[in-house]
Design a protein around this motif. Structure first.
Motif, PDB file in Angstrom:
ATOM      1  N   CYS A 239       0.925  -1.117   0.014  1.00  0.00           N
ATOM      2  CA  CYS A 239       0.121   0.059   0.135  1.00  0.00           C
ATOM      3  C   CYS A 239       0.795   1.482   0.062  1.00  0.00           C
ATOM      4  O   CYS A 239       0.481   2.401   0.191  1.00  0.00           O
ATOM      5  CB  CYS A 239      -0.904   0.124   1.183  1.00  0.00           C
ATOM      6  SG  CYS A 239      -2.199  -1.270   1.138  1.00  0.00           S
TER       7      CYS A 239
ATOM      8  N   ARG B 149       6.955  -3.084   6.167  1.00  0.00           N
ATOM      9  CA  ARG B 149       6.203  -2.148   6.649  1.00  0.00           C
ATOM     10  C   ARG B 149       5.108  -1.355   5.484  1.00  0.00           C
ATOM     11  O   ARG B 149       4.308  -0.867   6.098  1.00  0.00           O
ATOM     12  CB  ARG B 149       7.021  -1.157   7.143  1.00  0.00           C
ATOM     13  CG  ARG B 149       7.857  -1.368   8.532  1.00  0.00           C
ATOM     14  CD  ARG B 149       8.806  -0.604   9.216  1.00  0.00           C
ATOM     15  NE  ARG B 149       9.569  -0.851  10.129  1.00  0.00           N
ATOM     16  CZ  ARG B 149      10.431  -0.115  10.864  1.00  0.00           C
ATOM     17  NH1 ARG B 149      10.700   1.237  10.618  1.00  0.00           N
ATOM     18  NH2 ARG B 149      11.081  -0.652  11.773  1.00  0.00           N
TER      19      ARG B 149
ATOM     20  N   SER C 198       3.602  -3.213   3.149  1.00  0.00           N
ATOM     21  CA  SER C 198       2.630  -3.983   2.990  1.00  0.00           C
ATOM     22  C   SER C 198       1.193  -3.713   3.569  1.00  0.00           C
ATOM     23  O   SER C 198       1.171  -2.899   4.661  1.00  0.00           O
ATOM     24  CB  SER C 198       3.167  -5.472   3.322  1.00  0.00           C
ATOM     25  OG  SER C 198       3.100  -5.731   4.798  1.00  0.00           O
ATOM     26  N   CYS C 199       0.114  -4.127   2.978  1.00  0.00           N
ATOM     27  CA  CYS C 199      -1.091  -3.543   3.356  1.00  0.00           C
ATOM     28  C   CYS C 199      -1.632  -4.187   4.674  1.00  0.00           C
ATOM     29  O   CYS C 199      -2.182  -3.771   5.336  1.00  0.00           O
ATOM     30  CB  CYS C 199      -2.251  -4.137   2.417  1.00  0.00           C
ATOM     31  SG  CYS C 199      -1.765  -3.126   0.711  1.00  0.00           S
ATOM     32  N   SER C 200      -0.950  -5.262   4.889  1.00  0.00           N
ATOM     33  CA  SER C 200      -1.153  -5.947   6.200  1.00  0.00           C
ATOM     34  C   SER C 200       0.237  -6.763   6.558  1.00  0.00           C
ATOM     35  O   SER C 200       0.717  -7.317   5.645  1.00  0.00           O
ATOM     36  CB  SER C 200      -2.097  -7.064   6.418  1.00  0.00           C
ATOM     37  OG  SER C 200      -2.158  -7.912   5.231  1.00  0.00           O
ATOM     38  N   VAL C 201       0.638  -6.466   7.632  1.00  0.00           N
ATOM     39  CA  VAL C 201       1.805  -7.232   8.096  1.00  0.00           C
ATOM     40  C   VAL C 201       1.711  -8.798   8.691  1.00  0.00           C
ATOM     41  O   VAL C 201       0.954  -9.020   9.501  1.00  0.00           O
ATOM     42  CB  VAL C 201       2.532  -6.671   9.290  1.00  0.00           C
ATOM     43  CG1 VAL C 201       3.829  -7.219   9.602  1.00  0.00           C
ATOM     44  CG2 VAL C 201       3.058  -5.154   8.926  1.00  0.00           C
ATOM     45  N   PRO C 202       2.198  -9.773   7.737  1.00  0.00           N
ATOM     46  CA  PRO C 202       1.799 -11.237   8.047  1.00  0.00           C
ATOM     47  C   PRO C 202       2.563 -11.795   9.228  1.00  0.00           C
ATOM     48  O   PRO C 202       3.762 -11.138   9.392  1.00  0.00           O
ATOM     49  CB  PRO C 202       2.007 -11.713   6.609  1.00  0.00           C
ATOM     50  CG  PRO C 202       3.093 -10.742   6.157  1.00  0.00           C
ATOM     51  CD  PRO C 202       2.897  -9.616   6.589  1.00  0.00           C
TER      52      PRO C 202
END
Length: 309
Positions: A170, A186, A188-192
């Protein structure tokens, strides 16, 4: 950010650390170019000396050649990108090149520690089991160790960070001078959950295990040296000092990297925050050839002989 199909996907990252270079870019370019050239020349000279002089065709020096190759590989993973970005207007790096740089950097880091572990094992056999040294550390086994070091390091890197390739981002602004996996995650749209697992797995496989082997080897060497003659102690110190300095410097670099990203991101100046993670890539590749070149008696003798000629 660019359009791909019907969705908006990140196809490149922007390295924001170059935004404030300004008129100093020519000076920085020259400094980086000279430093990179010095790294390549110093390590290549050491490799050539060991290759040409048959007296140095021993396991210890073959492993040292591998360490020098790792230094050149790690530096080449970083410095050409730094040089190319100095005169870039956009400071963009494609995802594929970013992931390639990340893979090369972390593979080189793992190779560095694993090579030092192999060298520590070599010193352990030489000092603690001298009568079986030529049997255990024969040429075929040394080259097999080198092959295993590279395969092990590459697979550990791919296993730990392959999940990054499938992330959706994102954002595309990396506040650094190179592609670092923590900063990429950091964005990424959600931290896996894989992020935490991958850091732990890489730390265990590529840092903890090699460092443990190094520590065990030198503890055993220390135990044997306590019971031997003063002359043998001096010989052990001479051959082991460069490796101990290299390992100590790696520990300092890891601490700098860890502190910078985990605790002091907002408390330190931008210049310090950018340079600290690159500590090892700046100093370790130069430290290695000079430490081994001037401290190992056989290499020093060859260098002196070349100078006299």
């Amino acid at each position: 950010m660019e359009k791909m199909g019907n969705s908006s996907e990140t196809v490149s990252f922007v390295l924001a650390a170059y935004g404030n270079v300004g008129e100093l870019k020519h000076l920085y370019f020259i400094i980086i170019l000279v430093w990179y050239f010095s790294i390549c020349v110093a390590n290549t000279v050491l490799i050539v000396i060991i290759r040409v002089d048959r007296r140095l065709h021993e396991p210890m020096y073959i492993l040292l050649c591998n360490l020098c190759v790792s230094e050149i590989n790690g530096s080449t993973s970083l410095y050409p990108l730094l040089l190319s970005q100095m005169f870039s207007d956009s400071h963009e790096v494609t995802l594929s090149w970013c992931f390639l740089q990340m893979c090369c950097l972390y593979t080189s880091a793992s190779v560095e520690l694993c090579s030092l572990a192999a060298m520590a094992y070599d010193r352990y056999i030489s000092i603690c089991n001298p009568f079986t040294y030529n049997v255990i550390m024969n040429t075929e086994r040394v080259f097999l160790m080198i092959l295993l070091v590279w395969v092990y390091s590459f697979l550990s890197c791919i296993f730990s960070y392959s999940f990054i390739f499938s992330l959706k981002f994102c954002g595309n602004i990396i506040h650094n001078a190179y592609c670092d996996h923590q900063l990429i995650i950091r964005l990424s749209c959600s931290v896996p959950i894989q992020s935490f697992i991958s850091d732990i797995s890489f730390a265990i496989v590529s840092v903890f295990i090699p460092f443990s082997l190094i520590l065990v080897s030198y503890l055993k060497i220390l135990r044997v040296c306590r019971k031997t003659s003063k002359e043998n102690k001096q010989k052990a110190v001479t051959t082991c000092t460069p490796q101990i300095v290299s390992v100590s410097n790696l520990c300092v670099g890891c601490i700098c990297y860890f502190i910078d990203f985990r605790f002091l991101v907002s408390q330190v100046p931008d210049e310090v925050r950018i340079i600290l993670p690159m500590y090892l890539l700046i100093f370790q590749p130069v430290l290695t050839p000079f430490m081994y070149g001037f401290n190992l008696p056989k290499i020093s003798m060859v260098l002196v002989g070349c100078h006299l000629l």
